[in-house]
Design a protein around this motif. Structure first.
Motif, short mmCIF file in Angstrom:
data_model
loop_
_atom_site.label_atom_id
_atom_site.label_comp_id
_atom_site.label_asym_id
_atom_site.label_seq_id
_atom_site.Cartn_x
_atom_site.Cartn_y
_atom_site.Cartn_z
N THR A 148 29.93 35.42 44.97
CA THR A 148 30.12 36.22 43.76
C THR A 148 28.96 37.18 43.57
OG1 THR A 148 31.11 34.23 42.87
CG2 THR A 148 30.79 36.02 41.35
N ILE A 151 29.23 40.04 46.12
CA ILE A 151 30.28 41.00 45.74
C ILE A 151 29.77 41.86 44.59
CG2 ILE A 151 32.61 41.30 44.82
CD1 ILE A 151 33.41 38.71 46.06
N ASN A 152 29.14 41.19 43.62
CA ASN A 152 28.70 41.91 42.44
C ASN A 152 27.73 43.04 42.80
OD1 ASN A 152 28.70 42.29 39.60
ND2 ASN A 152 26.61 41.51 39.61
N ALA A 155 29.33 45.35 46.27
CA ALA A 155 30.60 46.06 46.04
C ALA A 155 30.64 46.74 44.68
CB ALA A 155 31.77 45.10 46.19
N VAL A 156 30.36 45.95 43.63
CA VAL A 156 30.56 46.50 42.29
C VAL A 156 29.41 47.44 41.89
CG1 VAL A 156 30.87 45.92 39.86
CG2 VAL A 156 31.88 44.47 41.62
N LEU A 161 29.94 48.12 50.07
CA LEU A 161 30.92 47.40 50.88
C LEU A 161 32.13 47.05 50.03
CD1 LEU A 161 28.47 44.93 52.66
CD2 LEU A 161 29.80 46.71 53.77
N PRO A 162 33.30 46.86 50.67
CA PRO A 162 34.47 46.46 49.89
C PRO A 162 34.29 45.05 49.32
CG PRO A 162 34.98 46.50 52.23
CD PRO A 162 33.59 47.03 52.09
N ALA A 163 34.88 44.80 48.14
CA ALA A 163 34.68 43.53 47.46
C ALA A 163 35.38 42.38 48.19
CB ALA A 163 35.19 43.62 46.03
N ALA A 164 36.61 42.59 48.56
CA ALA A 164 37.36 41.48 49.15
C ALA A 164 38.47 42.01 50.02
CB ALA A 164 37.92 40.59 48.06
N THR A 165 39.27 41.12 50.49
CA THR A 165 40.39 41.29 51.43
C THR A 165 39.89 41.39 52.86
OG1 THR A 165 40.62 43.70 51.50
CG2 THR A 165 41.77 42.53 49.73
N TRP A 166 40.82 41.51 53.77
CA TRP A 166 40.50 41.36 55.19
C TRP A 166 41.17 42.50 55.94
CZ3 TRP A 166 37.12 38.33 57.50
CH2 TRP A 166 37.25 38.03 58.86
N THR A 172 34.39 42.14 56.58
CA THR A 172 33.99 40.80 57.04
C THR A 172 32.52 40.51 56.76
OG1 THR A 172 33.25 41.46 59.25
CG2 THR A 172 35.61 41.07 58.97
N ILE A 251 37.72 33.11 47.65
CA ILE A 251 37.00 34.12 46.87
C ILE A 251 37.23 35.51 47.46
CG2 ILE A 251 34.70 35.01 46.30
CD1 ILE A 251 33.85 32.23 45.70
N PHE A 252 37.17 35.61 48.78
CA PHE A 252 37.31 36.92 49.40
C PHE A 252 38.77 37.27 49.74
CE2 PHE A 252 32.82 36.09 50.19
CZ PHE A 252 32.26 37.30 49.81
N GLY A 253 39.68 36.40 49.39
CA GLY A 253 41.09 36.69 49.68
C GLY A 253 41.35 36.84 51.16
#
Lengths: 309, 553
Positions: A148, A151-152, A155-156, A161-166, A172, A251-253
């Motif tokens: 978290t 990501i914060n 990403a935010v 970098l992108p927050a999540a997904t693949w 990665t 968390i990262f989907g």
């Protein structure tokens, strides 16, 4: 070597059979039902469902049906999805978890070894303290907090970098770091203590007194000997990493296999519980086998068990 | 040197292994409305990017289950009728309809020239086929009971092994008279039948497609639907892409080019993806974020109504909870406003009744017309508790257990209630956290004192809540029984006269609140965020936010 492998394979099959049987028994003896829910479920609907999935058969029949389908590598349907089977889940999810796991493993091993060696060589000096503080943070900060946090900021806040997904390699990076932190810290500590032990051995002194290059001594005699305990835990570590982490993947989907086991149990999705257990066991058994061979390769003094008899 | 070569080889293998590992590499990622701070706001395609909590279990209308399934289905299919943002029933596939005098026969006249997304004509036969398919016991549909309203529906679905399925199927009360006329016969008058037909179980399926390829619904390539959007990409467990369906009858109303659902389980991550500009609409939100956005009155924040109730089951078969006064004391000693504001933080509404707001009465809103059916009152609660204990011959409430299923939100509420009962009534309880499945098991077996409950209505009518607590009702975990209540519910179910029905249901709700078989805590709401550039999103009471009529400025 072949005999050794054959014997191991046989044992692996026996172990797997025991795991399947025990899991099957435990799974059916815990309370709960795959079709239980908060809400209406008329008896007819329930019966149609259990019939559809052969859950109305006596347990021993279900057991044999399952073993029979396993012989053709069919792990059965998921009771919660009429779209994906357990085979689909593993086929689609494992390459993803494997990818993430290998990246995390490489990162953890490389950095862990470097930190461990640096710490040992600079015992009780600042590099030692620094690496060990990092190691303690790595062990004590849970991955969901780290994830978290990453990501914060990445990403935010900074939009790097992108927050999540693949969907691409840059997706990665954050999950790899989140996943690698704990094993890295673990390897660093292990490597440090093992290295310290080796540094005090007589052969190190001998090598030094022969006037060999310091770097050469550390690499050739120090690291090679000190790495053995690390290699021995590597099998389990690797199995853990490549079979996916529930926390990091959710968390990262990430569409891996990490959630399979937890979700399976939560939903009482019997084929998913069994399928994921068998799959994890297979990965673990295989990796432990690889580690045994690696052992032999790194340290020829170790005889492969069974070769002498 | 040899080792170096081995290492190099290993690295090459790993790189090869890792590249081409992304499902997305060959498929399209939406460019949508990226408005990252500093990025360019070029709009290429009007696509709303949102998150769905998990991989749908099934996108077959007859096999679908959860809200994640239905969210996609609501955007890809349409049933006989549709509902507007205000909850009004308007024509969907059916243009007009009429009912017989006894309200048992409904005739739907479909629009002319309807088409499936693959171009096939859509006829009344597709409806008949779809409904019978759901009821077929071999389909093993979880929501088959939604079609028990049809004459012969339950009989067909409950057919024993070896029964003549064909004969039972023919008796099911749905028939395509011709291509555009569908005749439906009901088992008994059902005042909310039209409403029910908007449930996804009643959506049509393409008979030809289903017969040729029973697996059509598993992949985007073979997916055929009749709604505003069609499924064009489904990377399992990753994302789902819908694109505008050019064969949709009202395609001119559709401004969007498509929808893109990222399958993200973690609410925090979804919210972070919104913040980093990767999503445009997020539902559900983490609790603390909801609290914060509400307090700040952020314009991106919306809080729709929700057809659900959070409550506590009390085991009325267990002493001393068989005593009404004790149950009432427990209820009156809970400060719901505090729970909603400081514990749950989702903008929920304290519940002083059982039926949530947002359901139409004869006039106005059912819940508003009921008003608050009781008042919290600590002094009164203390008095009631003392009286109740005296009646039961006890001098102190024996310690009991409050059971909830593992979830941080339930734990917080349990702790708040525990503290309120301790402070206000001086009673000590133990909290027990069990797995969801275990809780269900215990409730069914009556092995609990107080347990957390929640209910989401199946259709928009007070009945979906009120008939839960009839004697031996399947969800009546409290095992409460009241003859007058049963009578009122039966009365409301047997009449088509709205005024009479509503009156009976209001009276029934009053009885439930006199006796407290369950302690209502709050009515859920539906907090979501959507970018200000997106217009026309609305959240019906029993649906996720609907994006069909949305537009991007």
């Amino acid at each position: 070597m072949l005999r050794f492998a054959g014997k191991r394979l046989l044992w692996a099959l026996v172990t797997l059979w025991a795991i399947i049987t025990i899991t099957f028994i435990i799974m059916h003896s815990i309370p709960g039902d795959p079709f239980a829910r908060e809400g209406k479920m008329p008896p007819a609907v329930y019966e149609n469902l259990t019939k559809h999935y052969h859950l109305d058969e006596p347990l021993y029949v279900q057991y044999f049906l399952y073993i029979k389908s396993l012989l053709v590598f069919d792990f059965g349907p998921s009771l919660k999805s009429s779209t994906l089977t357990v085979n689909d889940y593993i086929e689609k999810g494992f390459p993803v978890s494997l990818h993430l796991g290998i990246q995390a493993l490489l990162l953890a091993v490389v950095l862990g070894l470097i930190f461990g060696v640096i710490a040992a060589l600079n015992r009780n000096k600042w590099p030692d303290y620094l690496s060990m503080v990092l190691a303690i943070i790595g062990i004590s900060v849970p991955s969901f907090i780290l994830a978290t946090f990453l990501i914060n900021y990445f990403a935010v806040e900074w939009g790097l970098l992108p927050a999540a997904t693949w969907s691409s390699w840059s997706h990665t990076i954050l999950p790899t770091i989140s996943l690698a932190m704990l094993p890295m810290a673990y390897i660093a500590r292990l490597m440090r203590s093992s290295m310290l032990e080796v540094l005090n051995q007589d052969f190190m002194l001998t090598a030094k007194s022969k006037g060999l290059n310091k770097g050469f001594i550390i690499m050739k005699y120090g690291v090679r000997n000190a790495i053995l305990p690390v290699v021995s835990v590597l099998g389990i570590l690797a199995a853990n990493l490549v079979t996916g982490s529930f926390v990091v993947e959710s968390i990262f989907g990430i569409p891996g296999v990490g959630e399979l086991f937890v979700d399976g149990i939560f939903n009482r999705d019997y084929p998913v519980i069994l399928g994921s257990t068998i799959f994890y066991s297979m990965v673990l058994i295989f990796l432990i086998f690889i580690v045994d061979i690696a052992y032999f390769w790194i340290d020829p003094r170790i005889k492969v068990a069974g070769e002498e008899q | 040197m040899r080792k170096l070569k081995v290492m190099a080889l290993f690295l090459v293998v790993v790189t090869l292994l890792l590249s081409g590992c992304f499902n997305n590499s060959g498929t399209s990622e939406p460019t949508g409305t990226k408005d990252k701070p500093g990025g360019n706001n070029e709009v290429t395609e009007k696509i709303i990017r949102t998150n769905s909590g998990s991989e749908p279990g099934s996108l077959h209308p007859g096999k679908a289950e959860g809200s994640h399934d239905s969210w996609i289905l609501d955007h890809t299919f349409v049933g006989l009728i549709k509902k507007t943002a205000e909850g009004k029933i308007v024509p969907g596939m059916a243009d007009t309809w009429e009912q017989s005098d006894d309200s048992l026969t409904w005739t739907f006249h479909l629009k002319e020239g309807l088409k499936w997304s693959n171009g096939d004509p859509l006829t009344a036969t597709d409806f008949e086929y779809a409904w019978k398919h759901v009821l077929n016991p071999e389909t093993a549909s979880v929501y088959a009971y939604q079609l028990y309203y049809l004459e012969g529906g339950q009989e067909y679905n409950a057919a024993e092994e070896g029964a003549d399925l064909k004969a039972l199927e023919d008796k099911v009360g749905v028939k395509a008279i011709n291509n555009t006329t569908l005749e439906v016969k009901l088992a008994q008058p059902t005042p909310y039948f039209l409403e029910v037909t908007s449930h996804f179980t009643y959506y049509p399926i393409n008979k030809k497609v289903q017969e040729e390829n029973p697996d059509w619904y598993k992949e985007a390539a073979t997916f055929v639907s009749n709604g505003a959007f069609k499924l064009t990409q489904w990377n399992h467990k990753e994302n789902i892409k819908l694109e505008k369906n050019e064969n949709y009858f009202a395609k001119d109303e559709i401004k969007l080019d498509g929808l893109f659902f990222t399958l993200i389980e973690d609410e925090n991550t979804a919210w972070q993806m919104y913040q980093s500009g990767e999503l445009d609409l997020v539902y559900p939100l983490p609790q603390d974020v909801t609290g914060k956005l509400m307090a700040e009155k952020d314009p991106i924040f919306h809080n729709g109504p929700d057809l659900s109730l959070y409550y506590l089951n009390i085991n009325t078969k267990e002493k001393p909870f068989n005593n009404v006064k004790i149950r009432k004391a427990l209820s009156l000693a809970i400060d719901r406003q505090t729970i909603v504001e400081h514990v749950a933080q989702g903008g929920q509404k304290p519940a002083y009744g059982i039926v949530p707001p947002g359901i139409l009465d004869t006039k106005g809103d059912f819940q508003e017309n009921s008003g608050d059916l009781f008042k919290e009152d600590v002094e009164e609660a203390k008095k009631l508790l003392a009286e109740g204990l005296a009646e039961e011959g006890l001098d102190k409430l024996p310690p009991f257990v409050y059971t909830y299923n593992t979830l941080e939100a339930h734990k917080k509420i349990a702790e708040a209630v525990q503290e309120m009962w301790r402070k206000n009534l001086g009673i000590e309880i133990t909290l027990e956290n069990v797995e969801f499945q275990v809780k269900l098991d215990r409730e069914k077996a009556g092995d609990f004192a107080v347990s957390r409950g929640g209910w989401i209505g199946d259709y928009v009518d007070p009945m979906t809540f009120l008939d839960l607590w009839i004697t031996d009702g399947p969800e009546n975990n409290s095992q409460w029984s009241n003859k007058e209540y049963d009578r009122l519910i039966a009365e409301a179910k047997s009449t088509m006269d709205t005024a009479k029905r509503m009156k009976a249901m209001h009276e029934a709700e009053k009885i439930a609140i006199e006796e407290f078989p369950v302690i209502p805590i709050y009515f859920y709401t539906k907090p979501y965020v959507v970018r200000e550039t997106v217009t026309g999103v609305y959240a019906p009471i029993n649906r996720y936010p609907q994006m069909e009529l949305a537009d991007i400025q």
